[in-house]
Motif scaffolding. Structure first.
Motif, PDB file in Angstrom:
ATOM      1  N   ALA A   1       0.797  -1.220   0.000  1.00 31.70           N
ATOM      2  CA  ALA A   1       0.000   0.000   0.000  1.00 31.70           C
ATOM      3  C   ALA A   1       0.833   1.275   0.000  1.00 31.70           C
ATOM      4  CB  ALA A   1      -0.933   0.002   1.212  1.00 31.70           C
ATOM      5  N   SER A   2       2.150   1.159   0.078  1.00 35.98           N
ATOM      6  CA  SER A   2       3.015   2.337   0.030  1.00 35.98           C
ATOM      7  C   SER A   2       4.366   1.922  -0.531  1.00 35.98           C
ATOM      8  CB  SER A   2       3.174   2.960   1.422  1.00 35.98           C
ATOM      9  OG  SER A   2       3.689   2.014   2.341  1.00 35.98           O
ATOM     10  N   LEU A   3       5.097   2.901  -1.061  1.00 30.94           N
ATOM     11  CA  LEU A   3       6.318   2.573  -1.802  1.00 30.94           C
ATOM     12  C   LEU A   3       7.346   3.691  -1.644  1.00 30.94           C
ATOM     13  CD1 LEU A   3       6.326   1.187  -5.432  1.00 30.94           C
ATOM     14  CD2 LEU A   3       7.792   3.104  -4.850  1.00 30.94           C
ATOM     15  N   ALA A   4       8.608   3.285  -1.534  1.00 26.63           N
ATOM     16  CA  ALA A   4       9.717   4.232  -1.548  1.00 26.63           C
ATOM     17  C   ALA A   4      10.772   3.713  -2.512  1.00 26.63           C
ATOM     18  CB  ALA A   4      10.303   4.410  -0.148  1.00 26.63           C
ATOM     19  N   ALA A   5      11.380   4.609  -3.266  1.00 23.96           N
ATOM     20  CA  ALA A   5      12.380   4.217  -4.255  1.00 23.96           C
ATOM     21  C   ALA A   5      13.750   4.756  -3.869  1.00 23.96           C
ATOM     22  CB  ALA A   5      11.991   4.738  -5.630  1.00 23.96           C
ATOM     23  N   VAL A   6      14.772   3.937  -4.083  1.00 25.47           N
ATOM     24  CA  VAL A   6      16.156   4.367  -3.894  1.00 25.47           C
ATOM     25  C   VAL A   6      16.944   3.953  -5.132  1.00 25.47           C
ATOM     26  CG1 VAL A   6      16.064   4.229  -1.376  1.00 25.47           C
ATOM     27  CG2 VAL A   6      16.745   2.210  -2.677  1.00 25.47           C
ATOM     28  N   GLY A   7      18.046   4.648  -5.385  1.00 20.73           N
ATOM     29  CA  GLY A   7      18.833   4.269  -6.549  1.00 20.73           C
ATOM     30  C   GLY A   7      19.552   5.429  -7.189  1.00 20.73           C
ATOM     31  N   ASP A   8      19.662   5.377  -8.520  1.00 23.45           N
ATOM     32  CA  ASP A   8      20.490   6.338  -9.258  1.00 23.45           C
ATOM     33  C   ASP A   8      19.677   7.086 -10.307  1.00 23.45           C
ATOM     34  OD1 ASP A   8      20.167   4.465 -11.339  1.00 23.45           O
ATOM     35  OD2 ASP A   8      22.069   3.479 -10.899  1.00 23.45           O
ATOM     36  N   SER A   9      20.375   7.561 -11.360  1.00 22.29           N
ATOM     37  CA  SER A   9      19.742   8.435 -12.350  1.00 22.29           C
ATOM     38  C   SER A   9      18.609   7.781 -13.124  1.00 22.29           C
ATOM     39  CB  SER A   9      20.798   8.947 -13.334  1.00 22.29           C
ATOM     40  OG  SER A   9      21.463   7.859 -13.966  1.00 22.29           O
ATOM     41  N   ILE A  10      18.626   6.461 -13.243  1.00 17.85           N
ATOM     42  CA  ILE A  10      17.527   5.806 -13.957  1.00 17.85           C
ATOM     43  C   ILE A  10      16.223   6.033 -13.202  1.00 17.85           C
ATOM     44  CG2 ILE A  10      16.599   3.601 -14.766  1.00 17.85           C
ATOM     45  CD1 ILE A  10      19.436   2.653 -15.211  1.00 17.85           C
ATOM     46  N   THR A  11      16.280   5.948 -11.882  1.00 17.60           N
ATOM     47  CA  THR A  11      15.079   6.115 -11.063  1.00 17.60           C
ATOM     48  C   THR A  11      14.687   7.579 -10.903  1.00 17.60           C
ATOM     49  OG1 THR A  11      15.604   4.059  -9.902  1.00 17.60           O
ATOM     50  CG2 THR A  11      14.062   5.522  -8.824  1.00 17.60           C
TER      51      THR A  11
ATOM     52  N   VAL B   1       8.507  10.933 -14.630  1.00 21.20           N
ATOM     53  CA  VAL B   1       8.454   9.773 -15.520  1.00 21.20           C
ATOM     54  C   VAL B   1       9.228   8.584 -14.941  1.00 21.20           C
ATOM     55  CG1 VAL B   1       8.196  11.255 -17.544  1.00 21.20           C
ATOM     56  CG2 VAL B   1      10.476  10.421 -16.911  1.00 21.20           C
ATOM     57  N   SER B   2       9.633   8.674 -13.693  1.00 17.93           N
ATOM     58  CA  SER B   2      10.358   7.565 -13.069  1.00 17.93           C
ATOM     59  C   SER B   2       9.555   6.278 -13.112  1.00 17.93           C
ATOM     60  CB  SER B   2      10.666   7.901 -11.603  1.00 17.93           C
ATOM     61  OG  SER B   2      11.117   6.763 -10.895  1.00 17.93           O
ATOM     62  N   TRP B   3      10.214   5.190 -13.484  1.00 20.18           N
ATOM     63  CA  TRP B   3       9.559   3.880 -13.535  1.00 20.18           C
ATOM     64  C   TRP B   3       8.997   3.462 -12.183  1.00 20.18           C
ATOM     65  CZ3 TRP B   3      11.092  -0.159 -10.424  1.00 20.18           C
ATOM     66  CH2 TRP B   3      12.322   0.018  -9.752  1.00 20.18           C
ATOM     67  N   ALA B   4       9.591   3.963 -11.107  1.00 18.08           N
ATOM     68  CA  ALA B   4       9.202   3.518  -9.769  1.00 18.08           C
ATOM     69  C   ALA B   4       8.066   4.342  -9.178  1.00 18.08           C
ATOM     70  CB  ALA B   4      10.418   3.568  -8.843  1.00 18.08           C
ATOM     71  N   THR B   5       8.188   5.671  -9.213  1.00 13.03           N
ATOM     72  CA  THR B   5       7.239   6.519  -8.491  1.00 13.03           C
ATOM     73  C   THR B   5       6.629   7.626  -9.340  1.00 13.03           C
ATOM     74  OG1 THR B   5       9.041   7.972  -7.762  1.00 13.03           O
ATOM     75  CG2 THR B   5       8.461   6.128  -6.314  1.00 13.03           C
ATOM     76  N   GLY B   6       6.911   7.673 -10.621  1.00 15.86           N
ATOM     77  CA  GLY B   6       6.424   8.767 -11.460  1.00 15.86           C
ATOM     78  C   GLY B   6       4.911   8.828 -11.572  1.00 15.86           C
ATOM     79  N   THR B   7       4.425   9.975 -12.035  1.00 11.26           N
ATOM     80  CA  THR B   7       2.987  10.195 -12.183  1.00 11.26           C
ATOM     81  C   THR B   7       2.562  10.302 -13.646  1.00 11.26           C
ATOM     82  OG1 THR B   7       3.378  12.575 -11.941  1.00 11.26           O
ATOM     83  CG2 THR B   7       2.797  11.340  -9.948  1.00 11.26           C
ATOM     84  N   ASP B   8       3.522  10.250 -14.564  1.00 14.62           N
ATOM     85  CA  ASP B   8       3.220  10.396 -15.985  1.00 14.62           C
ATOM     86  C   ASP B   8       2.299   9.266 -16.465  1.00 14.62           C
ATOM     87  OD1 ASP B   8       4.440  11.869 -18.621  1.00 14.62           O
ATOM     88  OD2 ASP B   8       4.008   9.757 -19.016  1.00 14.62           O
TER      89      ASP B   8
ATOM     90  N   LYS C   1      12.584   5.488   7.278  1.00  9.12           N
ATOM     91  CA  LYS C   1      11.866   6.350   8.219  1.00  9.12           C
ATOM     92  C   LYS C   1      10.396   6.491   7.857  1.00  9.12           C
ATOM     93  CE  LYS C   1      15.849   9.201   9.532  1.00  9.12           C
ATOM     94  NZ  LYS C   1      16.442  10.570   9.490  1.00  9.12           N
ATOM     95  N   GLU C   2      10.075   6.290   6.598  1.00  4.17           N
ATOM     96  CA  GLU C   2       8.689   6.412   6.152  1.00  4.17           C
ATOM     97  C   GLU C   2       7.891   5.128   6.348  1.00  4.17           C
ATOM     98  OE1 GLU C   2       9.284   7.526   2.127  1.00  4.17           O
ATOM     99  OE2 GLU C   2      10.149   9.477   2.624  1.00  4.17           O
ATOM    100  N   ARG C   3       8.567   4.074   6.769  1.00  2.00           N
ATOM    101  CA  ARG C   3       7.946   2.755   6.966  1.00  2.00           C
ATOM    102  C   ARG C   3       7.127   2.319   5.753  1.00  2.00           C
ATOM    103  NH1 ARG C   3       8.003   1.441  12.499  1.00  2.00           N
ATOM    104  NH2 ARG C   3       9.789   2.536  13.402  1.00  2.00           N
ATOM    105  N   PRO C   4       7.715   2.326   4.566  1.00  2.47           N
ATOM    106  CA  PRO C   4       6.972   1.894   3.371  1.00  2.47           C
ATOM    107  C   PRO C   4       6.773   0.382   3.391  1.00  2.47           C
ATOM    108  CG  PRO C   4       9.257   2.201   2.816  1.00  2.47           C
ATOM    109  CD  PRO C   4       9.124   2.641   4.242  1.00  2.47           C
ATOM    110  N   GLU C   5       5.743  -0.065   2.709  1.00  2.90           N
ATOM    111  CA  GLU C   5       5.529  -1.506   2.599  1.00  2.90           C
ATOM    112  C   GLU C   5       6.422  -2.120   1.527  1.00  2.90           C
ATOM    113  OE1 GLU C   5       1.463  -2.717   2.340  1.00  2.90           O
ATOM    114  OE2 GLU C   5       0.861  -1.572   4.116  1.00  2.90           O
ATOM    115  N   LEU C   6       6.875  -1.300   0.583  1.00  4.49           N
ATOM    116  CA  LEU C   6       7.765  -1.778  -0.476  1.00  4.49           C
ATOM    117  C   LEU C   6       8.843  -0.737  -0.762  1.00  4.49           C
ATOM    118  CD1 LEU C   6       8.400  -3.858  -2.781  1.00  4.49           C
ATOM    119  CD2 LEU C   6       6.933  -2.462  -4.252  1.00  4.49           C
ATOM    120  N   VAL C   7      10.082  -1.200  -0.883  1.00  4.20           N
ATOM    121  CA  VAL C   7      11.193  -0.343  -1.294  1.00  4.20           C
ATOM    122  C   VAL C   7      11.753  -0.910  -2.594  1.00  4.20           C
ATOM    123  CG1 VAL C   7      13.483   0.556  -0.723  1.00  4.20           C
ATOM    124  CG2 VAL C   7      11.775   0.248   1.089  1.00  4.20           C
ATOM    125  N   THR C   8      11.885  -0.055  -3.608  1.00  3.80           N
ATOM    126  CA  THR C   8      12.489  -0.488  -4.863  1.00  3.80           C
ATOM    127  C   THR C   8      13.944  -0.043  -4.903  1.00  3.80           C
ATOM    128  OG1 THR C   8      11.926   1.518  -6.125  1.00  3.80           O
ATOM    129  CG2 THR C   8      10.268  -0.250  -6.023  1.00  3.80           C
TER     130      THR C   8
END
Length: 304
Positions: free
Chosen positions: A61-71, A86-93, A135-142
């Motif tokens: 039900a919640s997601l946080a993304a970590v990584g580099d320029s691709i994300t 336009v991020s594959w993980a968290t974008g809104t496009d 710290k955000e306690r996400p249910e999923l981290v990419t």
């Protein structure tokens, strides 16, 4: 005598009948006799206990993304600029339909996801990003990291495999210290040699490469000599080794799922690459990454 014997037989039959009745009643009541003859209750048969809740939730039900320029969506919207929408993980496009949009819906994606990726980040910076995400306690981290560890000014400067492993292990420990039940989806490092092979056909892209993008792989893009070929092969081998680390370390964590090499195996074409640098994923490439991630995250089990 016959009469007394007859009465004795009647009394014996009555006692036997009563005992049988008591035994039958005890059996019906679920009682057994203990070693001292005392009755002991036997628990009624239990219905099968429900199966344990699976460790991997295919609908976080919640997601946080970590990584580099691709994300961060680098070079996907304009030259040498992040484009997180336009991020594959968290974008809104709407054309990309990021993993967050596919999992949470467009209305909730922005408010229930966050992006801590940093363009240019290497694995040594991942623990810090992971601490922020935890710290955000996400249910999923990419996690998508590793390309910049291989993309250095020279092969000699690539991150050693042992250091890569140590940093990734530290990142997971950082997460588990604050968010022990968070799921982790780990993308494989893309095939940088494949991206070189695809992008080198575009003259403008090669001019951008001369600005310093991934010199270990992209420098002298048209040089097919022995030294240049050996350099590219060394980068390729290091990327394969990094993916082996991601796979092995992730396998030791019950709530971690590696993509099975799906991103590394994906054959990006010119249509999926940035029109500005012909190396990073463009909008279409980001959409393909989102598709892969969604398929892996919602699968019933991890990749074989």
């Amino acid at each position: 005598m016959p009469e007394r014997a007859s009465r004795r037989r009647i009394r014996s039959a009555a006692v036997a009948s009563g005992a049988a009745a008591l035994v039958g009643a005890a059996a019906l009541a679920g009682c057994t006799a203990g070693p001292d003859g005392a009755g002991r209750s036997t628990p009624a048969p239990r219905s099968p206990s429900p199966s344990a809740t699976p460790l991997w939730n295919v609908r976080p039900a919640s997601l946080a993304a970590v990584g580099d320029s691709i994300t961060t969506g680098f070079d996907a919207c304009s030259v040498l600029t992040d484009c997180p929408e336009v991020s594959w993980a968290t974008g809104t496009d709407g054309a990309v339909r990021s993993l967050a949009v596919r999992l949470l819906g467009a209305a909730r994606a922005a408010s229930h996801s966050s992006n801590h990726a940093v363009a240019g980040a290497r694995i040594a910076q991942l623990p810090e990003q992971m601490a922020l995400a935890a710290k955000e306690r996400p249910e999923l981290v990419t996690v998508m990291i590793g390309a910049n560890d291989a993309c250095r000014d020279s092969v000699r400067l690539m991150t050693p495999v042992a250091d890569f492993r140590a940093s990734f292990e530290a990142s997971l420990r950082q997460l588990r210290g604050t968010a022990p039940k968070a799921q982790v989806y780990v993308s494989s490092v893309p095939d940088l040699k494949r991206l070189w092979s695809t992008g080198r056909v575009n003259p403008m892209g090669k001019q951008i490469w001369k600005l310093g993008i991934c010199r270990s792989m992209l420098q002298d893009a048209d040089d097919m000599g022995e030294a240049a070929t050996a350099r590219r092969e060394a980068v390729q081998e290091r990327v394969v080794a990094y993916n082996g680390v991601l796979r092995d370390v992730c396998a030791k964590d019950a709530r971690c799922r590696y993509d099975g090499g799906a991103v590394f195996d994906y054959r990006f074409t010119g249509e999926q690459l940035s029109p500005w640098d012909w190396f990073h994923p463009g909008r279409d490439g980001q959409a393909r990454l989102a598709e892969i991630a969604y398929r892996k995250v919602t699968a019933a089990g991890p990749p074989a």
